[in-house]
Scaffold this active site. Structure first.
Site, PDB file in Angstrom:
ATOM      1  N   CYS A  50      -4.181   2.724  18.717  1.00 21.39           N
ATOM      2  CA  CYS A  50      -3.248   2.084  17.795  1.00 21.39           C
ATOM      3  C   CYS A  50      -3.949   1.236  16.750  1.00 21.39           C
ATOM      4  O   CYS A  50      -5.085   0.781  16.947  1.00 21.39           O
ATOM      5  CB  CYS A  50      -2.281   1.197  18.580  1.00 21.39           C
ATOM      6  SG  CYS A  50      -0.825   0.696  17.626  1.00 21.39           S
ATOM      7  N   ASP A  84       2.820  -4.316  27.643  1.00 29.72           N
ATOM      8  CA  ASP A  84       1.816  -5.066  26.900  1.00 29.72           C
ATOM      9  C   ASP A  84       1.741  -6.471  27.471  1.00 29.72           C
ATOM     10  O   ASP A  84       2.628  -6.912  28.212  1.00 29.72           O
ATOM     11  CB  ASP A  84       2.214  -5.108  25.408  1.00 29.72           C
ATOM     12  CG  ASP A  84       1.052  -5.453  24.486  1.00 29.72           C
ATOM     13  OD1 ASP A  84       1.273  -5.484  23.268  1.00 29.72           O
ATOM     14  OD2 ASP A  84      -0.057  -5.698  25.004  1.00 29.72           O
TER      15      ASP A  84
HETATM   16  O1  LIG Z   1      -1.701  -4.118  16.793  1.00 31.43           O
HETATM   17  C1  LIG Z   1      -1.106  -5.066  16.284  1.00 31.43           C
HETATM   18  O2  LIG Z   1      -1.599  -5.789  15.387  1.00 31.43           O
HETATM   19  C2  LIG Z   1       0.301  -5.403  16.709  1.00 31.43           C
HETATM   20  C3  LIG Z   1       0.959  -6.450  16.075  1.00 31.43           C
HETATM   21  C4  LIG Z   1       2.271  -6.763  16.465  1.00 31.43           C
HETATM   22  C5  LIG Z   1       2.925  -6.015  17.450  1.00 31.43           C
HETATM   23  C6  LIG Z   1       2.268  -4.952  18.073  1.00 31.43           C
HETATM   24  C7  LIG Z   1       0.958  -4.642  17.707  1.00 31.43           C
HETATM   25  N1  LIG Z   1       0.289  -3.606  18.328  1.00 31.43           N
HETATM   26  C8  LIG Z   1       1.009  -2.799  19.263  1.00 31.43           C
HETATM   27  C9  LIG Z   1       0.219  -1.899  20.099  1.00 31.43           C
HETATM   28  O3  LIG Z   1       0.742  -0.856  20.524  1.00 31.43           O
HETATM   29  C10 LIG Z   1      -1.144  -2.334  20.589  1.00 31.43           C
HETATM   30  O4  LIG Z   1      -1.926  -1.181  20.804  1.00 31.43           O
HETATM   31  C11 LIG Z   1      -0.952  -3.075  21.893  1.00 31.43           C
HETATM   32  O5  LIG Z   1      -0.292  -4.282  21.608  1.00 31.43           O
HETATM   33  C12 LIG Z   1      -2.264  -3.314  22.613  1.00 31.43           C
HETATM   34  O6  LIG Z   1      -3.130  -4.020  21.773  1.00 31.43           O
HETATM   35  P1  LIG Z   1      -4.568  -4.498  22.358  1.00 31.43           P
HETATM   36  O7  LIG Z   1      -4.275  -5.473  23.450  1.00 31.43           O
HETATM   37  O8  LIG Z   1      -5.248  -5.096  21.175  1.00 31.43           O
HETATM   38  O9  LIG Z   1      -5.277  -3.267  22.877  1.00 31.43           O
END
Ligand SMILES: O=C(O)c1ccccc1NCC(=O)[C@H](O)[C@H](O)COP(=O)(O)O
Length: 226
Positions: free
Chosen positions: A16, A138
């Site tokens: 993502c 999450d």
């Molecule tokens: O990625 C972002 O900046 C974000 C911002 C606000 C809401 C969701 C967001 N990302 C969503 C996703 O699906 C991410 O992959 C997920 O939150 C996991 O992120 P990470 O912990 O950094 O791998």
């Protein structure tokens, strides 16, 4: 759709927060099944819809684009579905079941994010989104998501009545443990494969997908009693 698909032969992989052509190509090369584009302007990984559509056109068959929304308006969602016809919707804000169903015009598939923390009733949450194609688990972080934080996986009960996507702080170093402990339908990663917000590292993406394949091999051995 079967309610639980944790017995899938292969854990699907979503990467993502992509913003660059080379990263999209590298993610596909590494083995991602889905590529997420953050369509929420509040994120450092935000891409405009036009940019997301441009990047999504690079995806080969069987690799799907995911549009990530945080409390978006219906016109914003409709525009995204028009610009990227095979877009899987991911609602990551405070959207209610009715809002999710309305936003997906009752037929387009969508995932609903759950922000996990102690005391959160995931079974009740999942049952309240019966039309969600999956529930993305999450960590509960400031700024809705993309925080790079791992939540306590023991908070995930058995018998969640929707396919589960494990997310939150995953990386090549911990994803094997996450797959073996949670046995999700899919995993999702953003921070753990980055060198900066929205700047993915091809080697980290390759190692992440390789680790998921290793986890699936170990899971199959365990299921066979080996
Ligand atoms: O990625 C972002 O900046 C974000 C911002 C606000 C809401 C969701 C967001 N990302 C969503 C996703 O699906 C991410 O992959 C997920 O939150 C996991 O992120 P990470 O912990 O950094 O791998």
């Amino acid at each position: 759709m079967p309610a639980t698909l944790s017995r899938a032969a292969r854990t699907r992989i979503k990467i993502c927060g992509l913003t660059r052509e080379a990263d999209v190509d590298a993610a596909v090369e590494a083995g991602a099944d889905a590529i997420g584009f953050v369509l929420w302007a509040g994120s450092a990984r935000h891409v405009t819809l036009a940019r997301a559509a441009e990047l999504a056109r690079r995806l080969p068959p069987f690799v799907m684009p995911v549009g990530l929304f945080v409390n978006a308006t219906q016109p914003e969602i409709d525009a995204a579905c028009t610009a990227i016809p095979n877009l899987l919707l991911q609602f990551h804000g405070d959207e209610t079941p009715a809002q999710c169903d309305a936003a997906s015009t009752g037929r387009r598939p969508y995932m609903r994010a759950a922000r996990m923390k102690p005391g959160f009733d995931l079974l009740d949450f999942a049952q309240s989104y019966p039309n969600a194609q999956a529930i993305l688990l999450d960590a509960h972080v400031d700024g809705y998501g993309g925080g790079g934080k791992v939540f306590d996986w023991s908070l995930v009960p058995s018998g969640v009545p929707r396919p589960v996507v494990l997310s939150g702080g995953l990386s090549p170093a911990n994803v094997i443990d996450g797959v073996l402990r949670v046995r999700p339908w899919a995993v999702d990663v953003s921070s753990g494969v980055e060198v900066g917000k929205g700047l993915k590292d091809p080697e980290l993406m390759r190692r992440f997908c390789e680790a998921v394949r290793e986890a699936d091999a170990r899971r199959a051995d365990a299921d066979r009693g080996e």
